[in-house]
Design an enzyme around this catalytic site. Structure first.
Site, PDB file in Angstrom:
ATOM      1  N   CYS A 254     -13.170 -25.426   1.368  1.00  0.00           N
ATOM      2  CA  CYS A 254     -12.709 -26.060   2.611  1.00  0.00           C
ATOM      3  C   CYS A 254     -13.810 -26.063   3.660  1.00  0.00           C
ATOM      4  O   CYS A 254     -14.026 -27.051   4.354  1.00  0.00           O
ATOM      5  CB  CYS A 254     -11.492 -25.320   3.174  1.00  0.00           C
ATOM      6  SG  CYS A 254      -9.963 -25.668   2.282  1.00  0.00           S
TER       7      CYS A 254
ATOM      8  N   CYS B  13      -9.598 -24.429  10.346  1.00  0.00           N
ATOM      9  CA  CYS B  13      -8.597 -24.444   9.266  1.00  0.00           C
ATOM     10  C   CYS B  13      -7.329 -25.145   9.774  1.00  0.00           C
ATOM     11  O   CYS B  13      -6.711 -25.938   9.067  1.00  0.00           O
ATOM     12  CB  CYS B  13      -8.233 -23.027   8.848  1.00  0.00           C
ATOM     13  SG  CYS B  13      -9.625 -21.993   8.400  1.00  0.00           S
TER      14      CYS B  13
ATOM     15  N   CYS C 199      -7.955   2.918 -19.020  1.00  0.00           N
ATOM     16  CA  CYS C 199      -7.355   3.647 -17.901  1.00  0.00           C
ATOM     17  C   CYS C 199      -6.009   3.044 -17.490  1.00  0.00           C
ATOM     18  O   CYS C 199      -5.027   3.756 -17.353  1.00  0.00           O
ATOM     19  CB  CYS C 199      -8.292   3.625 -16.688  1.00  0.00           C
ATOM     20  SG  CYS C 199      -9.793   4.602 -16.891  1.00  0.00           S
ATOM     21  N   HIS C 200      -5.996   1.728 -17.283  1.00  0.00           N
ATOM     22  CA  HIS C 200      -4.873   1.117 -16.567  1.00  0.00           C
ATOM     23  C   HIS C 200      -3.750   0.587 -17.465  1.00  0.00           C
ATOM     24  O   HIS C 200      -2.723   0.156 -16.968  1.00  0.00           O
ATOM     25  CB  HIS C 200      -5.399   0.026 -15.645  1.00  0.00           C
ATOM     26  CG  HIS C 200      -6.353   0.550 -14.614  1.00  0.00           C
ATOM     27  ND1 HIS C 200      -5.965   1.446 -13.647  1.00  0.00           N
ATOM     28  CD2 HIS C 200      -7.690   0.346 -14.424  1.00  0.00           C
ATOM     29  CE1 HIS C 200      -7.022   1.755 -12.885  1.00  0.00           C
ATOM     30  NE2 HIS C 200      -8.070   1.107 -13.335  1.00  0.00           N
TER      31      HIS C 200
ATOM     32  N   CYS D 141      -6.481 -29.141   9.627  1.00  0.00           N
ATOM     33  CA  CYS D 141      -5.807 -29.729   8.464  1.00  0.00           C
ATOM     34  C   CYS D 141      -4.494 -29.037   8.126  1.00  0.00           C
ATOM     35  O   CYS D 141      -3.520 -29.669   7.765  1.00  0.00           O
ATOM     36  CB  CYS D 141      -6.714 -29.664   7.232  1.00  0.00           C
ATOM     37  SG  CYS D 141      -8.223 -30.626   7.368  1.00  0.00           S
ATOM     38  N   HIS D 142      -4.479 -27.710   8.230  1.00  0.00           N
ATOM     39  CA  HIS D 142      -3.346 -26.935   7.708  1.00  0.00           C
ATOM     40  C   HIS D 142      -2.341 -26.487   8.770  1.00  0.00           C
ATOM     41  O   HIS D 142      -1.376 -25.791   8.431  1.00  0.00           O
ATOM     42  CB  HIS D 142      -3.861 -25.713   6.945  1.00  0.00           C
ATOM     43  CG  HIS D 142      -4.742 -26.039   5.773  1.00  0.00           C
ATOM     44  ND1 HIS D 142      -4.273 -26.666   4.647  1.00  0.00           N
ATOM     45  CD2 HIS D 142      -6.066 -25.838   5.571  1.00  0.00           C
ATOM     46  CE1 HIS D 142      -5.274 -26.822   3.783  1.00  0.00           C
ATOM     47  NE2 HIS D 142      -6.375 -26.332   4.326  1.00  0.00           N
TER      48      HIS D 142
ATOM     49  N   ARG E 157     -13.751  -4.308  -5.724  1.00  0.00           N
ATOM     50  CA  ARG E 157     -13.095  -3.171  -6.374  1.00  0.00           C
ATOM     51  C   ARG E 157     -13.414  -3.165  -7.872  1.00  0.00           C
ATOM     52  O   ARG E 157     -13.636  -2.114  -8.454  1.00  0.00           O
ATOM     53  CB  ARG E 157     -11.570  -3.236  -6.161  1.00  0.00           C
ATOM     54  CG  ARG E 157     -10.843  -2.011  -6.689  1.00  0.00           C
ATOM     55  CD  ARG E 157     -11.226  -0.787  -5.865  1.00  0.00           C
ATOM     56  NE  ARG E 157     -10.853   0.488  -6.473  1.00  0.00           N
ATOM     57  CZ  ARG E 157     -11.637   1.188  -7.296  1.00  0.00           C
ATOM     58  NH1 ARG E 157     -12.824   0.718  -7.661  1.00  0.00           N
ATOM     59  NH2 ARG E 157     -11.250   2.362  -7.756  1.00  0.00           N
TER      60      ARG E 157
ATOM     61  N   CYS F  23     -11.034  -1.699 -19.136  1.00  0.00           N
ATOM     62  CA  CYS F  23     -10.022  -1.649 -18.063  1.00  0.00           C
ATOM     63  C   CYS F  23      -8.751  -1.029 -18.633  1.00  0.00           C
ATOM     64  O   CYS F  23      -8.113  -0.178 -18.017  1.00  0.00           O
ATOM     65  CB  CYS F  23      -9.691  -3.054 -17.554  1.00  0.00           C
ATOM     66  SG  CYS F  23     -11.101  -4.065 -17.080  1.00  0.00           S
TER      67      CYS F  23
ATOM     68  N   CYS G 279     -15.169  -0.353 -10.253  1.00  0.00           N
ATOM     69  CA  CYS G 279     -14.635   0.177 -11.513  1.00  0.00           C
ATOM     70  C   CYS G 279     -15.711   0.181 -12.593  1.00  0.00           C
ATOM     71  O   CYS G 279     -15.882   1.167 -13.308  1.00  0.00           O
ATOM     72  CB  CYS G 279     -13.469  -0.686 -12.003  1.00  0.00           C
ATOM     73  SG  CYS G 279     -11.882  -0.220 -11.290  1.00  0.00           S
TER      74      CYS G 279
END
Lengths: 281, 150, 109
Positions: free
Chosen positions: A134, A96, A200-201, A99-100, A238, A197, A242
């Site tokens: 990449c 990585c 609940c949220h 290039c970076h 995650r 979703c 759910c």
């Protein structure tokens, strides 16, 4: 409830009587005061009156593990990512860093603005996908599998370079249909429990769903160190969890559906500071 | 401190009372392992005196897989009787023993770690002093199970 | 097993004789309990760090015997009083006998 258990419950009521009323009442441990810890939404049509990080919905013990970077085992992933950053891999003999260069400067802010449109692919990509682009195109290396320690560590390391910076994603231009798709998925009921979703949220954060104290389901801390798994968990894993919890059939990690949801989640957390690697339950 | 029953414990206590022919339900609820034997093995059969040990656990564990635990003993370090060991047991875990801390005259009798607890229970810490005395403390902790985090 | 170095933090590295030093350690380890089954229904064998020891100039300071009820990535905090300058040596040993080692120096002024 089985007849035997029902009988036990009746016997219990006869024995303990009043004590049960107390126990079933508001005797629970003190809950975190999440209100007032959020930021103001960008406009009045925003779905949340206050945008609050999941950090404020956790107990003080969980917060304490995140508060001190030394105590936070999520930093093992940051360290692993840092090591991988300058380790050459693949036929091109590049890392990585080839290039970076220094991630602390080149990757600053990158993780706070993902998912992002990629013209060449005619679709948005998230951080995991960009890392693998990449790897395959520039390094001529094998892509890392979703959920592998390497991909999660690199995602964590890159996102950590934006820690403290506000989440801000583009939802205009070619991103607009992806945003609309994400918004629609967010409000679509799913699974045997028939919950979206938003159920609940958006409608019930700050309340208990059985044993769970519901947060706004913000994504600013991902990948997060989960106390449950005792390792870093990426966002798409995650979300799989759910959907599994509402007894639905999850979309695949890195699918277009989860990508659209990731975009919508990032937008509804606009302005929250990146906390990667956060600590959650 | 008045010990309140939560729903699960209340049911368990009720079930116990029912099984015992409506006798009183006493002792720690739902011991699943040999924690008493493990303590007896540690103390050589002596009964530890309650006190001098400070055991800290959160009142509620958001997830039982990572629970911060601190233990300290009010005893002189360096000269005189010092704390040699502290054993931590969890009566409702698959295995009773959790950890045994070992101290020296150089160390202070205090330690912290993170542990796994399978259910709501009374965790027990027993300290062994160099003069052959034993002290203990127990603390109830509620463990969230069966939710999205469980 | 451990792909990353153990993390150690002393609250101070220069102390007066007998002053208390707070030591925190965190090591990367899966701490497989031996109670879990894999997708095929086979028990995943226990694989934990079972011993941690800390010595100062070759003298035992603090240690513990771990069981599978210690969380993954074991964390310990303890305190000790150095009476002289020297080296703290930390050793973690797992079920396969693999040793993870680290050291820190302390100066008594």
């Amino acid at each position: 409830m089985s007849p035997r258990l029902a009988l036990c419950a009746i016997v219990l009521l006869a024995i303990v009587g009043g004590a049960v009323a107390i126990a079933w009442g508001r005797s629970g441990p003190e809950r975190p005061h999440w209100e007032g810890h959020g930021i103001k939404p960008p406009d009045k049509d925003f779905p949340l009156p206050e945008i609050v990080s999941g950090y404020w919905f956790r107990t003080k013990e969980t917060q304490a593990i995140q508060d001190d970077d030394f105590n936070n085992p999520g930093f093992f992933a940051v360290e692993q990512g840092e090591e991988l950053w300058s380790k050459p891999d693949g036929a091109a003999g590049k890392s990585c860093a080839s290039c970076h260069q220094d991630a602390a400067t080149s990757m600053k802010g990158v993780g706070a603005a993902m998912p992002k449109w990629r013209e060449a692919l005619h679709k948005p990509v998230n951080l995991e996908q960009q890392i693998n682009i990449c790897r395959t195109e520039r390094m001529q290396a094998e892509p890392w599998k979703f959920g592998s320690a390497e991909l999660t560590a690199m995602t964590t390391y890159v996102r950590f370079q934006s820690r403290g910076m506000p989440v801000r994603v583009r939802i205009d231009g070619p991103m607009a249909p992806w945003f609309e798709r994400g918004k629609q998925l967010y409000h679509t009921r799913n699974g045997q429990l028939d919950l979206a979703c938003a159920s609940c949220h958006e409608k019930n954060y700050g309340r208990n769903l059985r044993a769970d104290f519901l947060s706004q389901g913000q994504s600013n801390g991902f990948p997060v160190y989960r106390l449950r798994d005792q390792r870093l968990v990426p966002l798409h894993e995650r979300m799989e969890g759910c959907i599994f919890d509402v007894r639905g059939i999850p979309y695949a990690p890195l699918s277009d559906e989860f990508l659209a949801l990731e975009l919508y989640l990032a937008w509804r957390g606009t302005g929250l500071p990146v906390e990667t690697p956060a600590v959650r339950n | 401190m008045v010990r309140r029953l939560n729903r699960r414990e209340a049911l368990a206590a009720g079930a116990g009372a029912f099984a015992a022919g409506l006798g009183s339900a006493t002792g720690p609820a739902r011991a699943l392992n040999d924690y008493a034997e493990q303590i007896a093995k540690f103390t050589g059969g002596r009964t530890p005196v309650e006190g001098r040990v400070k055991l800290e656990l959160p009142e509620l564990a958001e997830n039982g897989n990572t629970v911060p635990l601190s233990v300290a003993v009010d005893a002189p370090s360096g000269e005189g009787a010092h704390v040699q060991e502290i054993l931590v047991v969890a009566p409702a875990n698959p295995n009773a023993r959790v950890i045994r801390f070992r101290f020296s005259p150089l160390s202070v009798p205090e330690a912290s770690t993170r542990i796994r607890l399978a259910a709501t229970q009374d965790v027990i810490a027993v300290a062994k002093l160099s003069d052959g005395t034993f002290f203990s403390a127990s603390r109830q902790i509620k463990v969230t199970i069966g939710g999205c985090g469980g | 097993m451990a792909e990353t170095k153990p993390r150690i933090r002393l609250d101070k590295k220069e102390v007066r004789k007998g002053q208390i030093v707070d030591v925190k350690t965190l090591v990367s380890h899966v701490m497989e309990t031996g109670l879990r089954k894999d997708a095929a229904g086979k028990v995943v064998p226990r694989m934990i760090i079972n011993t941690f020891n800390c010595e100062f100039n070759g003298q035992f300071v603090f240690g513990c015997d771990l069981e599978s009820a210690v969380s993954a990535n074991p964390y310990f905090e303890f305190k000790f009083k150095p009476m002289e300058s020297g080296t703290l040596k930390f050793t973690w040993i797992d079920d396969e006998g693999v040793r993870i080692e680290a050291a820190e120096t302390i100066t008594v002024v």
